[in-house]
Design a protein around this motif. Sequence first.
Motif, PDB file in Angstrom:
ATOM      1  N   LEU A   1      11.578  -4.164  -4.917  1.00 44.58           N
ATOM      2  CA  LEU A   1      10.873  -3.563  -3.783  1.00 44.58           C
ATOM      3  C   LEU A   1       9.793  -4.486  -3.238  1.00 44.58           C
ATOM      4  O   LEU A   1       9.622  -4.608  -2.018  1.00 44.58           O
ATOM      5  CB  LEU A   1      10.264  -2.222  -4.204  1.00 44.58           C
ATOM      6  N   VAL A   2       9.069  -5.141  -4.138  1.00 39.63           N
ATOM      7  CA  VAL A   2       8.038  -6.085  -3.686  1.00 39.63           C
ATOM      8  C   VAL A   2       8.676  -7.246  -2.929  1.00 39.63           C
ATOM      9  O   VAL A   2       8.183  -7.681  -1.886  1.00 39.63           O
ATOM     10  CB  VAL A   2       7.208  -6.586  -4.886  1.00 39.63           C
ATOM     11  N   GLY A   3       9.804  -7.755  -3.440  1.00 46.35           N
ATOM     12  CA  GLY A   3      10.510  -8.814  -2.731  1.00 46.35           C
ATOM     13  C   GLY A   3      10.998  -8.367  -1.369  1.00 46.35           C
ATOM     14  O   GLY A   3      10.939  -9.132  -0.390  1.00 46.35           O
ATOM     15  N   THR A   4      11.479  -7.124  -1.273  1.00 48.08           N
ATOM     16  CA  THR A   4      11.918  -6.583   0.018  1.00 48.08           C
ATOM     17  C   THR A   4      10.757  -6.493   0.998  1.00 48.08           C
ATOM     18  O   THR A   4      10.900  -6.811   2.194  1.00 48.08           O
ATOM     19  CB  THR A   4      12.543  -5.195  -0.185  1.00 48.08           C
ATOM     20  N   VAL A   5       9.602  -6.068   0.507  1.00 50.00           N
ATOM     21  CA  VAL A   5       8.418  -5.979   1.372  1.00 50.00           C
ATOM     22  C   VAL A   5       8.038  -7.354   1.905  1.00 50.00           C
ATOM     23  O   VAL A   5       7.713  -7.511   3.098  1.00 50.00           O
ATOM     24  CB  VAL A   5       7.247  -5.340   0.598  1.00 50.00           C
TER      25      VAL A   5
ATOM     26  N   PHE B   1       0.830  -1.200   0.000  1.00 47.13           N
ATOM     27  CA  PHE B   1       0.000   0.000   0.000  1.00 47.13           C
ATOM     28  C   PHE B   1       0.868   1.253   0.000  1.00 47.13           C
ATOM     29  O   PHE B   1       0.593   2.225  -0.723  1.00 47.13           O
ATOM     30  CB  PHE B   1      -0.930  -0.013   1.214  1.00 47.13           C
ATOM     31  N   LEU B   2       1.937   1.235   0.785  1.00 42.02           N
ATOM     32  CA  LEU B   2       2.846   2.376   0.836  1.00 42.02           C
ATOM     33  C   LEU B   2       3.556   2.578  -0.501  1.00 42.02           C
ATOM     34  O   LEU B   2       3.701   3.708  -0.971  1.00 42.02           O
ATOM     35  CB  LEU B   2       3.870   2.172   1.955  1.00 42.02           C
TER      36      LEU B   2
ATOM     37  N   VAL C   1      12.969  -1.231 -18.263  1.00 44.35           N
ATOM     38  CA  VAL C   1      13.468  -2.429 -17.602  1.00 44.35           C
ATOM     39  C   VAL C   1      13.821  -2.114 -16.147  1.00 44.35           C
ATOM     40  O   VAL C   1      13.544  -2.911 -15.237  1.00 44.35           O
ATOM     41  CB  VAL C   1      14.694  -2.978 -18.352  1.00 44.35           C
ATOM     42  N   ALA C   2      14.414  -0.928 -15.913  1.00 46.80           N
ATOM     43  CA  ALA C   2      14.765  -0.537 -14.552  1.00 46.80           C
ATOM     44  C   ALA C   2      13.514  -0.393 -13.675  1.00 46.80           C
ATOM     45  O   ALA C   2      13.534  -0.751 -12.496  1.00 46.80           O
ATOM     46  CB  ALA C   2      15.553   0.770 -14.575  1.00 46.80           C
ATOM     47  N   LEU C   3      12.436   0.113 -14.265  1.00 46.70           N
ATOM     48  CA  LEU C   3      11.188   0.254 -13.507  1.00 46.70           C
ATOM     49  C   LEU C   3      10.664  -1.099 -13.056  1.00 46.70           C
ATOM     50  O   LEU C   3      10.337  -1.291 -11.876  1.00 46.70           O
ATOM     51  CB  LEU C   3      10.139   0.969 -14.359  1.00 46.70           C
ATOM     52  N   LEU C   4      10.591  -2.052 -13.982  1.00 45.89           N
ATOM     53  CA  LEU C   4      10.089  -3.377 -13.620  1.00 45.89           C
ATOM     54  C   LEU C   4      11.020  -4.081 -12.638  1.00 45.89           C
ATOM     55  O   LEU C   4      10.568  -4.692 -11.667  1.00 45.89           O
ATOM     56  CB  LEU C   4       9.908  -4.221 -14.882  1.00 45.89           C
TER      57      LEU C   4
END
Length: 278
Positions: free
Chosen positions: A259-263, A62-63, A250-253
């Motif tokens: 970031l999702v993996g870190t979360v 969400f953040l 590519v950098a965005l994906l």
Amino acid sequence: MERKERDRLSVEWVKLELLRTAYATRGGLLARMDARVVIGWYLIFAVVPWLTHNITVLAGLFLLCSVAVVLSRVGPLILGLFVIGFVLESGYVLVASVFFGGDLATVLAMTELTLKLGTVSLASMAAFVSLDPEKLSDALLSLHAPAMVSFGVSYGYRMLPILMEEFHTVVDGHRLRSAPLPSAGLLGWRVAARTASTVVAAFYPLMLNTAKRTRTTVEALETRGFTYATEHSDGRRIRLAYLRVGARDVALLAGTVLLVGTVFAVGARFPLHAVLPG
């Protein structure tokens, strides 16, 4: 200052905000990306929240989507409607828990669903506010969506200003032919009733005038070979030639996946139930 605030909340302001949102005129981070990459980015946040029940992870997602909304420059109208809905939903969670015999588990379950829906809503705003009709239509066509689906998306966006213009024309006609109200009534109920009746009466003329314009537009498109151009391989190749996936796409994906993996890693390390009493 008071007049300026009243003008900002007028129907004209709402119309302009909707058009800015539909045609991605505000710019932003995602607006500079390839449309196919933006759709892929959106699908990540549209699917991933439903794969977990960890509230810590959902809060992190969400953040992330909230930051994406800020970077995408979502307009105040859409953002305000989301905030109002989210606050009301949160209040409903508390009311349901307190007055219907719920406990902490009920609050957590309702919070989980609210965070999931909120994450998907924020991702939708960030992605589709950044895509104008042409880019979205071409991206769907490039992803081998049916040509009529691509055409429908593009045409639907283009009908939005026509619908608004016709609505204003019909409503203004009703107002000119109607006698002024003797008084506003208690809490302005007469104004509200007049407005509601005018909107209902404007429905059929609005649909009729829009249908006439729709037929004219479709016939003009067909005489220019629009359907043939979207179905023929050469036409598709020429139309989609500008789509390019670059290094920043590519950098965005890659950054999003990281970031999702870190979360998820943080959520596994610090699950919410580990810090709650009991």
